[in-house]
Scaffold this motif. Structure first.
Motif, short mmCIF file in Angstrom:
data_model
loop_
_atom_site.label_atom_id
_atom_site.label_comp_id
_atom_site.label_asym_id
_atom_site.label_seq_id
_atom_site.Cartn_x
_atom_site.Cartn_y
_atom_site.Cartn_z
N LYS A 72 0.66 -1.21 -0.05
CA LYS A 72 0.02 -0.09 -0.03
C LYS A 72 0.93 1.10 0.05
O LYS A 72 0.63 2.31 -0.76
N THR A 73 1.82 1.26 1.09
CA THR A 73 2.56 2.64 0.98
C THR A 73 3.71 2.65 -0.10
O THR A 73 3.49 3.87 -0.80
N THR A 74 4.31 1.63 -0.71
CA THR A 74 4.66 1.59 -2.13
C THR A 74 4.02 2.25 -3.02
O THR A 74 4.32 3.01 -3.96
N LEU A 75 2.70 1.74 -3.25
CA LEU A 75 1.66 2.31 -4.37
C LEU A 75 1.68 3.91 -4.15
O LEU A 75 1.72 4.35 -5.21
N LEU A 76 1.19 4.27 -2.91
CA LEU A 76 1.12 5.44 -2.85
C LEU A 76 2.28 6.48 -3.19
O LEU A 76 2.14 7.58 -3.74
N ARG A 77 3.52 5.96 -2.73
CA ARG A 77 4.77 6.78 -3.26
C ARG A 77 5.01 6.55 -4.69
O ARG A 77 5.58 7.66 -5.32
N VAL A 78 4.31 5.73 -5.47
CA VAL A 78 4.56 5.53 -6.84
C VAL A 78 3.34 6.59 -7.18
O VAL A 78 4.08 7.44 -8.16
N LEU A 79 2.50 6.65 -6.95
CA LEU A 79 1.39 7.61 -7.22
C LEU A 79 1.91 9.05 -7.19
O LEU A 79 1.82 9.90 -7.86
N ALA A 80 2.78 9.25 -5.80
CA ALA A 80 3.16 10.49 -5.52
C ALA A 80 4.28 11.07 -6.48
O ALA A 80 4.82 12.23 -6.56
N GLU A 91 1.06 7.96 -15.26
CA GLU A 91 0.73 9.30 -15.89
C GLU A 91 -0.06 10.18 -14.84
O GLU A 91 -0.95 9.48 -14.19
N ARG A 92 0.45 11.23 -14.46
CA ARG A 92 -0.24 12.00 -13.32
C ARG A 92 -0.56 13.25 -13.82
O ARG A 92 0.10 13.95 -14.31
N ARG A 93 -1.87 13.67 -13.68
CA ARG A 93 -2.27 15.03 -14.23
C ARG A 93 -3.01 15.92 -12.85
O ARG A 93 -4.06 15.08 -12.48
N GLY A 94 -2.47 16.69 -12.50
CA GLY A 94 -2.75 17.51 -11.39
C GLY A 94 -1.86 17.95 -10.27
O GLY A 94 -0.97 17.10 -10.17
N ARG A 95 -1.99 18.87 -9.55
CA ARG A 95 -1.13 19.09 -8.35
C ARG A 95 -1.45 17.99 -7.27
O ARG A 95 -2.57 18.06 -6.75
N THR A 96 -0.23 17.28 -6.89
CA THR A 96 -0.49 16.40 -5.88
C THR A 96 0.12 16.85 -4.72
O THR A 96 1.27 17.44 -4.58
N ALA A 97 -0.41 16.62 -3.47
CA ALA A 97 0.02 16.78 -2.20
C ALA A 97 -0.30 15.23 -1.64
O ALA A 97 -1.13 14.60 -1.55
N SER A 98 1.08 15.00 -0.68
CA SER A 98 0.91 13.87 0.04
C SER A 98 1.12 13.99 1.50
O SER A 98 1.90 14.70 1.86
N LEU A 99 0.56 13.02 2.14
CA LEU A 99 0.72 12.97 3.75
C LEU A 99 1.15 11.77 3.99
O LEU A 99 0.65 11.02 5.06
N LEU A 100 1.96 11.09 3.53
CA LEU A 100 2.65 9.93 3.58
C LEU A 100 3.64 9.78 4.60
O LEU A 100 3.88 9.10 5.17
N ASN A 101 4.19 10.94 4.90
CA ASN A 101 5.17 11.18 5.96
C ASN A 101 5.18 12.49 6.39
O ASN A 101 5.43 13.47 5.52
N VAL A 102 4.66 12.92 7.64
CA VAL A 102 4.61 14.29 8.01
C VAL A 102 5.86 15.07 8.02
O VAL A 102 5.80 16.22 8.00
N SER A 103 7.08 14.48 8.31
CA SER A 103 8.12 15.08 8.25
C SER A 103 8.72 15.19 6.86
O SER A 103 9.85 15.97 6.61
N LEU A 104 8.13 14.58 5.75
CA LEU A 104 9.01 14.78 4.45
C LEU A 104 8.56 16.01 3.99
O LEU A 104 7.60 16.58 3.96
N GLY A 105 9.84 16.67 3.57
CA GLY A 105 9.76 18.23 2.90
C GLY A 105 9.74 19.09 4.22
O GLY A 105 10.03 20.10 3.52
N ILE A 106 9.68 18.68 5.42
CA ILE A 106 9.71 19.98 6.30
C ILE A 106 11.08 19.93 6.92
O ILE A 106 11.91 19.29 7.13
N ASP A 107 11.52 21.19 6.87
CA ASP A 107 12.88 21.82 7.11
C ASP A 107 13.01 22.12 8.85
O ASP A 107 12.24 22.84 9.18
N GLY A 108 13.54 21.32 9.50
CA GLY A 108 13.74 21.48 10.91
C GLY A 108 14.15 22.80 11.31
O GLY A 108 13.76 23.28 12.22
#
Length: 248
Positions: A72-80, A91-108
């Protein structure tokens, strides 16, 4: 038009460590998770997804179910777009936001405000568009003066508030979630549920992986059963959950 399409997607993870044999034993003993595969040229690898094809369109709300290690998580990460398939096409069309990991992309080291700006720029907005939404996002987080402080001073629940608010205040057309919001106080979780439902009502695509079947029935219209990296069932959420319960 917003859409997500996967055609015959396969994802393999090579195993390089000296403990590959013990990894194989653990996976075989568990009976779940990716399949072990061998190849003369590629060596030992774990197949996390195999020949997955899905077509999601504007308005779809999809619930992913399956045992731990089903993919499941692997599939979500492929979609993201975080994982590239070993084989197949995404093939992805549209602005995508993911909450797969709350710290992903967050600069401490950056402040809450700076992280909101960074997230907005990452989603393709101009700085002035992010600033126009800043007060609304700040109010939703309820973090007050903490937004001017480095994120490494935040608790896990505060990070979640920041990440969720930043992702959903920009009206992403595709929202990907791995399990429901499990952190924070009850009042915030309820508020986040209402925001998510408002987003879904605006007819974006939602893909939510969860073991909470009552939540999936409430939020989703379509379901997918994954097992050992393969799609076992795709259909209405009620039918999918009934089949899943009968086979677990």
């Amino acid at each position: 038009m917003v859409s997500l399409q996967l055609e015959s997607v396969t994802v393999d993870f090579p195993v390089y460590s000296p403990g590959a044999r013990s990894l194989k034993k653990r996976l075989l003993h568990r009976g779940t998770g990716g399949r072990i595969a061998h190849g003369a040229a590629k060596g030992l690898r774990v197949r996390a997804l195999e020949d997955v094809s899905l077509a999601l369109e504007h308005g779809d709300r999809v619930g992913l179910v399956g045992p731990n290690g089903a993919g499941k998580t692997t599939l979500l990460r492929v979609l993201a777009g975080a994982y590239e398939p070993t084989r197949g096409r995404v093939e992805r069309r549209g602005r995508t936001a993911s909450l797969l990991n709350v710290s992903l992309g967050i600069d401490g080291e950056a402040t809450g405000y700076e992280n909101i700006m960074n997230r907005g720029l990452f989603l393709g907005l101009r700085p002035d568009q992010v600033r126009a939404r800043m007060d609304e996002i700040a109010a939703f987080t309820e973090l007050g003066d903490y937004l001017a402080m480095p994120v490494h001073t935040y608790s896990a629940g505060m990070r979640l508030r920041l990440a969720f608010a930043a992702c959903t205040c920009f009206d992403p057309e595709i929202l990907l979630m791995d399990e429901w919001l499990g952190l924070g106080d009850r009042a915030f979780v309820e508020k986040a549920k209402r925001r998510l439902e408002q987003f879904v009502d605006r007819a974006g695509i939602l893909v939510l992986a969860s073991q909470n079947t009552s939540l999936l029935q409430r939020v989703c219209s379509t379901g997918v059963i994954l097992d050992k990296g393969r799609v076992k069932c795709f259909g209405s959420i009620d039918d999918v959950l009934r089949i899943y319960r009968e086979n677990t």
